[in-house]
Each structure stands twice: as structure tokens, then as C-alpha cells.
Design a protein around this motif. Structure first.
Motif, PDB file in Angstrom:
ATOM      1  N   LEU A   1      24.274  37.409  52.128  1.00 51.12           N
ATOM      2  CA  LEU A   1      23.084  38.183  52.509  1.00 51.12           C
ATOM      3  C   LEU A   1      21.833  37.605  51.843  1.00 51.12           C
ATOM      4  N   TYR A   2      21.920  37.324  50.555  1.00 51.51           N
ATOM      5  CA  TYR A   2      20.756  36.769  49.863  1.00 51.51           C
ATOM      6  C   TYR A   2      20.441  35.357  50.354  1.00 51.51           C
ATOM      7  N   SER A   3      21.451  34.616  50.773  1.00 51.25           N
ATOM      8  CA  SER A   3      21.190  33.302  51.384  1.00 51.25           C
ATOM      9  C   SER A   3      20.410  33.468  52.685  1.00 51.25           C
ATOM     10  N   PHE A   4      20.799  34.456  53.501  1.00 46.85           N
ATOM     11  CA  PHE A   4      20.058  34.725  54.741  1.00 46.85           C
ATOM     12  C   PHE A   4      18.610  35.082  54.437  1.00 46.85           C
ATOM     13  N   TRP A   5      18.398  35.785  53.327  1.00 47.57           N
ATOM     14  CA  TRP A   5      17.043  36.160  52.911  1.00 47.57           C
ATOM     15  C   TRP A   5      16.316  34.992  52.254  1.00 47.57           C
ATOM     16  N   GLN A   6      17.002  33.886  52.078  1.00 48.78           N
ATOM     17  CA  GLN A   6      16.487  32.700  51.400  1.00 48.78           C
ATOM     18  C   GLN A   6      16.119  32.984  49.945  1.00 48.78           C
ATOM     19  N   ASP A   7      16.829  33.959  49.355  1.00 49.13           N
ATOM     20  CA  ASP A   7      16.726  34.236  47.922  1.00 49.13           C
ATOM     21  C   ASP A   7      17.946  33.575  47.283  1.00 49.13           C
ATOM     22  N   ASN A   8      17.885  32.257  47.201  1.00 53.53           N
ATOM     23  CA  ASN A   8      19.050  31.486  46.788  1.00 53.53           C
ATOM     24  C   ASN A   8      19.405  31.655  45.320  1.00 53.53           C
ATOM     25  N   LYS A   9      18.434  31.976  44.507  1.00 54.76           N
ATOM     26  CA  LYS A   9      18.730  32.215  43.095  1.00 54.76           C
ATOM     27  C   LYS A   9      19.654  33.426  42.946  1.00 54.76           C
ATOM     28  N   THR A  10      19.338  34.502  43.636  1.00 50.95           N
ATOM     29  CA  THR A  10      20.192  35.695  43.595  1.00 50.95           C
ATOM     30  C   THR A  10      21.506  35.427  44.308  1.00 50.95           C
ATOM     31  N   ALA A  11      21.460  34.673  45.393  1.00 53.79           N
ATOM     32  CA  ALA A  11      22.691  34.315  46.117  1.00 53.79           C
ATOM     33  C   ALA A  11      23.667  33.621  45.173  1.00 53.79           C
ATOM     34  N   ILE A  12      23.170  32.690  44.382  1.00 51.26           N
ATOM     35  CA  ILE A  12      24.029  31.944  43.456  1.00 51.26           C
ATOM     36  C   ILE A  12      24.675  32.885  42.441  1.00 51.26           C
ATOM     37  N   GLU A  13      23.926  33.868  41.968  1.00 49.83           N
ATOM     38  CA  GLU A  13      24.489  34.820  40.996  1.00 49.83           C
ATOM     39  C   GLU A  13      25.723  35.510  41.573  1.00 49.83           C
ATOM     40  N   TYR A  14      25.610  35.978  42.806  1.00 54.12           N
ATOM     41  CA  TYR A  14      26.747  36.651  43.441  1.00 54.12           C
ATOM     42  C   TYR A  14      27.856  35.659  43.789  1.00 54.12           C
ATOM     43  N   GLN A  15      27.477  34.476  44.254  1.00 58.03           N
ATOM     44  CA  GLN A  15      28.473  33.459  44.611  1.00 58.03           C
ATOM     45  C   GLN A  15      29.291  33.029  43.395  1.00 58.03           C
ATOM     46  N   LEU A  16      28.653  32.927  42.242  1.00 60.74           N
ATOM     47  CA  LEU A  16      29.376  32.536  41.030  1.00 60.74           C
ATOM     48  C   LEU A  16      30.348  33.623  40.582  1.00 60.74           C
ATOM     49  N   LYS A  17      29.989  34.882  40.778  1.00 58.47           N
ATOM     50  CA  LYS A  17      30.910  35.979  40.454  1.00 58.47           C
ATOM     51  C   LYS A  17      32.157  35.895  41.335  1.00 58.47           C
ATOM     52  N   ALA A  18      31.957  35.638  42.612  1.00 59.13           N
ATOM     53  CA  ALA A  18      33.090  35.508  43.526  1.00 59.13           C
ATOM     54  C   ALA A  18      33.927  34.277  43.171  1.00 59.13           C
ATOM     55  N   LEU A  19      33.261  33.197  42.796  1.00 53.01           N
ATOM     56  CA  LEU A  19      33.958  31.954  42.465  1.00 53.01           C
ATOM     57  C   LEU A  19      34.943  32.153  41.322  1.00 53.01           C
ATOM     58  N   MET A  20      34.586  32.958  40.331  1.00 54.44           N
ATOM     59  CA  MET A  20      35.496  33.191  39.203  1.00 54.44           C
ATOM     60  C   MET A  20      36.828  33.754  39.700  1.00 54.44           C
ATOM     61  N   TYR A  21      36.776  34.663  40.654  1.00 56.35           N
ATOM     62  CA  TYR A  21      38.003  35.233  41.212  1.00 56.35           C
ATOM     63  C   TYR A  21      38.778  34.166  41.975  1.00 56.35           C
ATOM     64  N   TYR A  22      38.085  33.423  42.839  1.00 58.40           N
ATOM     65  CA  TYR A  22      38.759  32.398  43.635  1.00 58.40           C
ATOM     66  C   TYR A  22      39.442  31.366  42.738  1.00 58.40           C
ATOM     67  N   GLU A  23      38.768  30.989  41.661  1.00 61.85           N
ATOM     68  CA  GLU A  23      39.358  30.004  40.756  1.00 61.85           C
ATOM     69  C   GLU A  23      40.608  30.569  40.082  1.00 61.85           C
ATOM     70  N   SER A  24      40.597  31.846  39.756  1.00 64.65           N
ATOM     71  CA  SER A  24      41.764  32.442  39.094  1.00 64.65           C
ATOM     72  C   SER A  24      42.955  32.561  40.037  1.00 64.65           C
ATOM     73  N   LYS A  25      42.699  32.630  41.340  1.00 65.23           N
ATOM     74  CA  LYS A  25      43.775  32.787  42.321  1.00 65.23           C
ATOM     75  C   LYS A  25      44.207  31.464  42.938  1.00 65.23           C
ATOM     76  N   GLY A  26      43.351  30.453  42.854  1.00 65.45           N
ATOM     77  CA  GLY A  26      43.719  29.127  43.336  1.00 65.45           C
ATOM     78  C   GLY A  26      43.798  28.967  44.846  1.00 65.45           C
ATOM     79  N   ASN A  27      43.153  29.838  45.597  1.00 68.48           N
ATOM     80  CA  ASN A  27      43.143  29.714  47.055  1.00 68.48           C
ATOM     81  C   ASN A  27      42.189  28.584  47.431  1.00 68.48           C
ATOM     82  N   GLU A  28      42.736  27.455  47.852  1.00 64.67           N
ATOM     83  CA  GLU A  28      41.918  26.263  48.079  1.00 64.67           C
ATOM     84  C   GLU A  28      40.882  26.447  49.184  1.00 64.67           C
TER      85      GLU A  28
END
Length: 135
Positions: A73-100
């Protein structure tokens, strides 16, 4: 209000009456996705309600899904700084689960968001990781 939206609202009411918090989270997330193009503030409202409930339940899978959607959503708004904050939170989960697949998509989104901020030096490593997983 079209039929899809009516269905989601009705389902949300049902899950609320049943005290089914996970059901509410899933419907709120669907509503956020439904409105992401036409009504971004309403989309944000639904996503944040879902995030509050998922935080209350400590449901990592739903927290990841919602953070990913908030990043989009924040990427669509072109607020990429906030988008990255949320994307990094999601990334932590993905890395812990190893879903490529999810990791590749997540790395790609973060890389693009950094690039959109003219921070290619930060974004390129994520894009390389994404490419490595996508091969």
C-alpha cells in the motif's frame, strides 16, 4: 457497494459475533486488499485494524501477511520509506520460515523500494538475493 464488498462486510459482522478473531483478521485483510486501488485511506484503515488484532493474537503468519500488504500500500502511495519499514518486518518472518518464493518476492519489493528512493546501493543486494532465489 458491490456484492464482493457486501459479502466481506457481512462476513466481518459474522466473525465479530462469533468472537472469531482470526476470521476477522482475514476479512479485514481482504477488505484492505479490495480497496487498495480505489480507496487507499480505507484500505489502510482495514489493514491497521487487522494488524491490531493479529498483534493481539501474536499470529506471526497474519502479521507477516498484513505487513506485506501495508508495504504494498505504501509503495502504491510512493511512500517508499514507510513501505520498506513494513517490508522488513515481513521479511523477518519469511527468513525464519525459509519459503524461497516469498523470500524472493520480499527481497524484490525491498530492492525496488530502495531504488525508488534513489538508494540503489541499499537496494541492489536485495535484488541480487531475489534473483538468486528466483533462478
Amino acid at each position: 457497494m458491490d456484492s464482493s464488498n457486501s459479502y466481506f462486510i457481512s462476513a466481518l459482522d459474522d466473525y465479530t459475533h462469533l468472537n472469531d478473531t482470526l476470521g476477522q483478521i482475514q476479512i479485514l485483510n481482504n477488505l484492505g486488499s479490495y480497496f487498495i486501488i480505489n480507496d487507499k485511506p480505507l484500505s489502510l484503515e482495514y489493514y491497521l485494524k487487522a494488524l491490531d488484532l493479529a498483534t493481539y493474537l501474536v499470529n506471526e503468519k497474519q502479521l507477516c501477511r498484513i505487513n506485506t500488504n501495508l508495504g504494498n500500500l505504501y509503495s502504491f502511495w510512493q511512500d517508499n520509506k514507510t513501505a520498506i519499514e513494513y517490508q522488513l518486518k515481513a521479511l523477518m518472518y519469511y527468513e525464519s520460515k525459509g519459503n524461497e518464493f516469498e523470500l524472493a518476492v520480499s527481497y524484490f519489493g525491498i530492492g525496488i523500494s530502495y531504488s525508488s528512493l534513489n538508494q540503489s546501493a541499499e537496494g541492489i543486494p536485495y535484488l541480487i538475493r531475489s534473483l538468486g532465489l528466483a533462478r
